[in-house]
Design a protein around this motif. Structure first.
Motif, PDB file in Angstrom:
ATOM      1  N   LYS A 153       0.750  -1.212   0.066  1.00 51.69           N
ATOM      2  CA  LYS A 153      -0.014   0.033  -0.130  1.00 51.69           C
ATOM      3  C   LYS A 153       0.999   1.425   0.013  1.00 51.69           C
ATOM      4  N   VAL A 175       0.675   5.181   0.872  1.00 55.71           N
ATOM      5  CA  VAL A 175      -0.220   6.176   1.644  1.00 55.71           C
ATOM      6  C   VAL A 175       0.522   7.631   1.434  1.00 55.71           C
ATOM      7  N   LYS A 231      -7.654   4.935  -3.511  1.00 58.77           N
ATOM      8  CA  LYS A 231      -8.715   5.424  -2.294  1.00 58.77           C
ATOM      9  C   LYS A 231      -8.235   6.455  -1.781  1.00 58.77           C
ATOM     10  N   GLU A 251      -9.284   0.393   6.609  1.00 60.46           N
ATOM     11  CA  GLU A 251      -8.445   0.457   5.311  1.00 60.46           C
ATOM     12  C   GLU A 251      -7.046  -0.327   5.321  1.00 60.46           C
ATOM     13  N   ILE A 252      -6.409  -0.192   6.463  1.00 55.99           N
ATOM     14  CA  ILE A 252      -5.201  -0.822   6.632  1.00 55.99           C
ATOM     15  C   ILE A 252      -5.408  -2.130   6.895  1.00 55.99           C
ATOM     16  N   GLN A 260      -5.394  -5.073   4.140  1.00 57.00           N
ATOM     17  CA  GLN A 260      -4.253  -5.512   3.468  1.00 57.00           C
ATOM     18  C   GLN A 260      -4.111  -5.600   2.039  1.00 57.00           C
ATOM     19  N   LYS A 261      -5.117  -4.614   1.309  1.00 54.50           N
ATOM     20  CA  LYS A 261      -5.344  -4.591  -0.066  1.00 54.50           C
ATOM     21  C   LYS A 261      -4.133  -3.827  -0.717  1.00 54.50           C
ATOM     22  N   GLU A 262      -3.640  -4.238  -1.851  1.00 49.96           N
ATOM     23  CA  GLU A 262      -2.628  -3.279  -2.428  1.00 49.96           C
ATOM     24  C   GLU A 262      -3.605  -2.261  -3.234  1.00 49.96           C
ATOM     25  N   ASN A 263      -2.988  -0.924  -2.799  1.00 60.77           N
ATOM     26  CA  ASN A 263      -3.683   0.341  -3.420  1.00 60.77           C
ATOM     27  C   ASN A 263      -2.976   1.534  -2.862  1.00 60.77           C
ATOM     28  N   LEU A 302      -3.490   5.064  -1.161  1.00 62.86           N
ATOM     29  CA  LEU A 302      -4.518   5.402  -0.316  1.00 62.86           C
ATOM     30  C   LEU A 302      -4.144   7.233   0.140  1.00 62.86           C
ATOM     31  N   ASN A 347       4.263  -3.584   5.109  1.00 61.34           N
ATOM     32  CA  ASN A 347       3.685  -3.604   3.461  1.00 61.34           C
ATOM     33  C   ASN A 347       3.186  -2.245   3.300  1.00 61.34           C
ATOM     34  N   ILE A 348       3.297  -1.198   4.017  1.00 58.11           N
ATOM     35  CA  ILE A 348       2.894   0.305   3.905  1.00 58.11           C
ATOM     36  C   ILE A 348       4.196   1.089   3.682  1.00 58.11           C
TER      37      ILE A 348
END
Ligand code: S3P
Length: 177
Positions: free
Chosen positions: A2, A4, A29, A66-67, A70-73, A75, A96-97
């Protein structure tokens, strides 16, 4: 992973986030949009009807949700999100962020925000550019201690959106898929 995006109001978190998501072909997002959608009300209405404290509670709640997914996106957060409660710690403690601080000078922010201030409850009452400049200066001074903890900082002044997106891709060592 992700990605951010954090930073002050008007710095371009949503614009850059959307372009970056298009470039990397992943979902985008926006936390403010999530809050508006879930609360069925725009951000100014939430501030006016329920108060800032209520907004901050919801902001934190929806950020955590949202965190957890765990979806890849990509934000993009609201300008205040990393500065309240344990929001920033939660973001920084996830492997992973990747957090990116989009940084701009006070003058750049003032020019961008002056015509858009009516939709932003924290600055809508400020009457002229002098007042806005003073407000941003003080506010940014308080908030920079949070923003600067991001994994990376990208300065946006004088750069095109394309240049900023490319810089983020380079920093994160991401390749187009
Ligand atoms: C805020 C920034 C806004 C929105 C709310 C509060 C802040 O988001 O979350 O008005 O505290 O800086 P943008 O940064 O997207 O304008």
């Amino acid at each position: 992973m992700k990605i951010v995006l954090i930073g002050y109001m008007g710095v371009g978190k949503s614009t850059i986030g959307k372009l970056l998501a298009d470039e990397l072909n992943i979902e985008f997002k926006d936390l403010d949009e999530i809050i508006s959608h879930k609360e069925n009300s725009n951000i100014s209405e939430i501030f006016n009807k329920k108060g800032e404290l209520y907004f901050r509670k919801k902001e934190s709640q929806y950020l955590k949700a949202e965190i957890e997914n765990q979806k890849e996106n990509i934000l993009s957060l609201g300008g205040g999100t990393p500065c309240y409660g344990n929001n920033l710690d939660i973001l920084l403690n996830q492997k992973n962020i990747k957090t990116i601080y989009l940084r701009a000078q006070i003058n750049t922010l003032c020019e961008r925000l002056f015509n858009e201030k009516s939709s932003r409850p924290l600055i809508s009452h400020l009457e002229n550019k002098e007042e806005l400049t003073e407000f941003i200066g003080k506010h940014l001074f308080e908030r920079n201690q949070f923003y600067l903890k991001a994994d990376n900082t990208v300065v946006v002044d004088g750069k095109s959106t394309e240049e900023i997106v490319n810089e983020i891709i380079e920093i994160l060592n991401l390749k187009q898929r």
